[in-house]
Design a protein around this motif. Sequence first.
Motif, mmCIF file in Angstrom:
data_model
loop_
_atom_site.group_PDB
_atom_site.id
_atom_site.type_symbol
_atom_site.label_atom_id
_atom_site.label_comp_id
_atom_site.label_asym_id
_atom_site.label_seq_id
_atom_site.Cartn_x
_atom_site.Cartn_y
_atom_site.Cartn_z
ATOM 1 N N THR A 134 -0.991 4.687 -0.716
ATOM 2 C CA THR A 134 -2.355 4.367 -1.152
ATOM 3 C C THR A 134 -2.294 3.663 -2.507
ATOM 4 O OG1 THR A 134 -2.692 6.406 -2.412
ATOM 5 C CG2 THR A 134 -3.206 6.494 -0.045
ATOM 6 N N PRO A 135 -3.417 3.059 -2.913
ATOM 7 C CA PRO A 135 -3.425 2.388 -4.220
ATOM 8 C C PRO A 135 -3.105 3.317 -5.398
ATOM 9 C CG PRO A 135 -5.276 1.655 -2.908
ATOM 10 C CD PRO A 135 -4.630 2.796 -2.160
ATOM 11 N N ALA A 136 -3.207 4.633 -5.211
ATOM 12 C CA ALA A 136 -2.889 5.577 -6.280
ATOM 13 C C ALA A 136 -1.384 5.760 -6.480
ATOM 14 C CB ALA A 136 -3.534 6.933 -5.980
ATOM 15 N N ASP A 137 -0.568 5.307 -5.519
ATOM 16 C CA ASP A 137 0.888 5.466 -5.613
ATOM 17 C C ASP A 137 1.478 4.540 -6.666
ATOM 18 O OD1 ASP A 137 0.833 7.320 -3.548
ATOM 19 O OD2 ASP A 137 1.319 5.840 -2.010
ATOM 20 N N ALA A 138 2.480 5.049 -7.390
ATOM 21 C CA ALA A 138 3.187 4.236 -8.383
ATOM 22 C C ALA A 138 3.843 3.046 -7.693
ATOM 23 C CB ALA A 138 4.247 5.078 -9.088
ATOM 24 N N GLY A 139 3.715 1.876 -8.282
ATOM 25 C CA GLY A 139 4.334 0.685 -7.724
ATOM 26 C C GLY A 139 3.555 0.032 -6.606
ATOM 27 N N TRP A 140 2.351 0.542 -6.299
ATOM 28 C CA TRP A 140 1.526 -0.009 -5.221
ATOM 29 C C TRP A 140 1.316 -1.510 -5.432
ATOM 30 C CZ3 TRP A 140 -0.983 0.881 -0.684
ATOM 31 C CH2 TRP A 140 -2.026 0.026 -0.350
ATOM 32 N N GLU A 141 1.434 -2.281 -4.375
ATOM 33 C CA GLU A 141 1.144 -3.709 -4.419
ATOM 34 C C GLU A 141 0.183 -4.037 -3.285
ATOM 35 O OE1 GLU A 141 3.466 -7.969 -4.336
ATOM 36 O OE2 GLU A 141 4.574 -6.197 -4.950
ATOM 37 N N GLY A 142 -1.002 -4.500 -3.639
ATOM 38 C CA GLY A 142 -2.035 -4.803 -2.652
ATOM 39 C C GLY A 142 -1.741 -6.051 -1.841
ATOM 40 N N ALA A 143 -2.690 -6.408 -1.007
ATOM 41 C CA ALA A 143 -2.539 -7.580 -0.133
ATOM 42 C C ALA A 143 -2.378 -8.840 -0.973
ATOM 43 C CB ALA A 143 -3.753 -7.704 0.777
ATOM 44 N N SER A 144 -1.583 -9.750 -0.474
ATOM 45 C CA SER A 144 -1.343 -11.019 -1.153
ATOM 46 C C SER A 144 -2.641 -11.801 -1.287
ATOM 47 C CB SER A 144 -0.329 -11.850 -0.372
ATOM 48 O OG SER A 144 -0.219 -13.140 -0.938
ATOM 49 N N GLU A 145 -2.830 -12.391 -2.449
ATOM 50 C CA GLU A 145 -3.996 -13.251 -2.676
ATOM 51 C C GLU A 145 -3.700 -14.677 -2.236
ATOM 52 O OE1 GLU A 145 -7.013 -12.235 -3.884
ATOM 53 O OE2 GLU A 145 -6.234 -10.185 -3.802
ATOM 54 N N ASP A 146 -2.423 -15.006 -2.034
ATOM 55 C CA ASP A 146 -2.022 -16.361 -1.668
ATOM 56 C C ASP A 146 -2.443 -16.650 -0.230
ATOM 57 O OD1 ASP A 146 -0.481 -18.606 -0.685
ATOM 58 O OD2 ASP A 146 0.636 -18.450 -2.562
ATOM 59 N N GLN A 147 -3.169 -17.706 -0.042
ATOM 60 C CA GLN A 147 -3.626 -18.094 1.287
ATOM 61 C C GLN A 147 -3.130 -19.490 1.652
ATOM 62 O OE1 GLN A 147 -7.880 -17.584 1.384
ATOM 63 N NE2 GLN A 147 -7.754 -15.459 0.779
ATOM 64 N N SER A 148 -2.135 -19.976 0.922
ATOM 65 C CA SER A 148 -1.726 -21.370 1.073
ATOM 66 C C SER A 148 -0.935 -21.669 2.339
ATOM 67 C CB SER A 148 -0.914 -21.807 -0.150
ATOM 68 O OG SER A 148 0.285 -21.060 -0.242
ATOM 69 N N ASP A 149 -0.277 -20.679 2.917
ATOM 70 C CA ASP A 149 0.543 -21.010 4.094
ATOM 71 C C ASP A 149 0.168 -20.220 5.341
ATOM 72 O OD1 ASP A 149 1.731 -18.539 3.529
ATOM 73 O OD2 ASP A 149 3.738 -19.254 4.010
ATOM 74 N N VAL A 150 -1.050 -19.693 5.360
ATOM 75 C CA VAL A 150 -1.546 -19.031 6.569
ATOM 76 C C VAL A 150 -2.902 -19.636 6.919
ATOM 77 C CG1 VAL A 150 -0.295 -16.855 6.342
ATOM 78 C CG2 VAL A 150 -2.496 -17.110 5.230
ATOM 79 N N SER A 151 -3.179 -19.699 8.204
ATOM 80 C CA SER A 151 -4.436 -20.298 8.659
ATOM 81 C C SER A 151 -5.606 -19.345 8.450
ATOM 82 C CB SER A 151 -4.323 -20.657 10.140
ATOM 83 O OG SER A 151 -4.288 -19.483 10.924
ATOM 84 N N ASP A 152 -6.794 -19.890 8.478
ATOM 85 C CA ASP A 152 -8.007 -19.067 8.404
ATOM 86 C C ASP A 152 -8.048 -18.079 9.568
ATOM 87 O OD1 ASP A 152 -8.813 -20.373 6.114
ATOM 88 O OD2 ASP A 152 -10.182 -21.737 7.156
ATOM 89 N N GLN A 153 -7.557 -18.501 10.729
ATOM 90 C CA GLN A 153 -7.521 -17.644 11.921
ATOM 91 C C GLN A 153 -6.634 -16.419 11.662
ATOM 92 O OE1 GLN A 153 -5.954 -19.761 15.295
ATOM 93 N NE2 GLN A 153 -6.991 -18.435 16.761
ATOM 94 N N VAL A 154 -5.504 -16.624 11.015
ATOM 95 C CA VAL A 154 -4.612 -15.513 10.684
ATOM 96 C C VAL A 154 -5.280 -14.590 9.682
ATOM 97 C CG1 VAL A 154 -2.477 -14.947 9.444
ATOM 98 C CG2 VAL A 154 -2.437 -16.634 11.291
ATOM 99 N N LEU A 155 -5.862 -15.151 8.627
ATOM 100 C CA LEU A 155 -6.521 -14.323 7.613
ATOM 101 C C LEU A 155 -7.663 -13.515 8.216
ATOM 102 C CD1 LEU A 155 -6.549 -16.836 4.645
ATOM 103 C CD2 LEU A 155 -5.158 -14.763 4.845
#
Length: 176
Positions: A134-155
């Motif tokens: 969960t976001p409370a865990d040490a070292g948590w890394e959320g979803a990537s904000e980069d959308q440059s190499d995936v299609s809108d359909q994938v997102l």
Amino acid sequence: MICTRRHALWLIGGATATCAVTRSSGAQTVINVEMRGSARGERVWFDPLGLSVAPGSTIRFTNRDPGNSHTVTAYHPKFYDRMRRIPAAADPWDSDCLLPDAYSEVTLTAPGVYDYYCLPHEMAAMVGRSVVGTPADAGWEGASEDQSDVSDQVLEALPLAQEIIAKGNIKRKDRS
């Protein structure tokens, strides 16, 4: 363990091809995710496509689609020079092609959001997301904000991490 066509061919010659899982003496959580496809092959998906697991869980991806080979590949520069969509502390993986009934396992230890796809079917939005911890865990890394190499359909196909955490897993929604 990865059981691929290459392994099966190696075993031909009198040996029985068997995919075995080796477990340590400690308890290990193995969660199943199936690779599926419609009867005519026009739709393909991971089931569930969203999954919440504890750190150290092993996910077994099994191809249950009798008409297609599939992969499960982490979004990572190591594989096909893709943008990283898994935690920085995580080991990337690529299953290679899995024939029907073959499987591949990956153990996820770093807390955060892991996005993965089927190499031949990414454009059909055959993608999945696993949330480790969960976001409370040490070292948590959320979803990537980069959308440059995936299609809108994938997102659009990827469920939100908060929704996955709240529901535990998210099954494929029929979009016929």
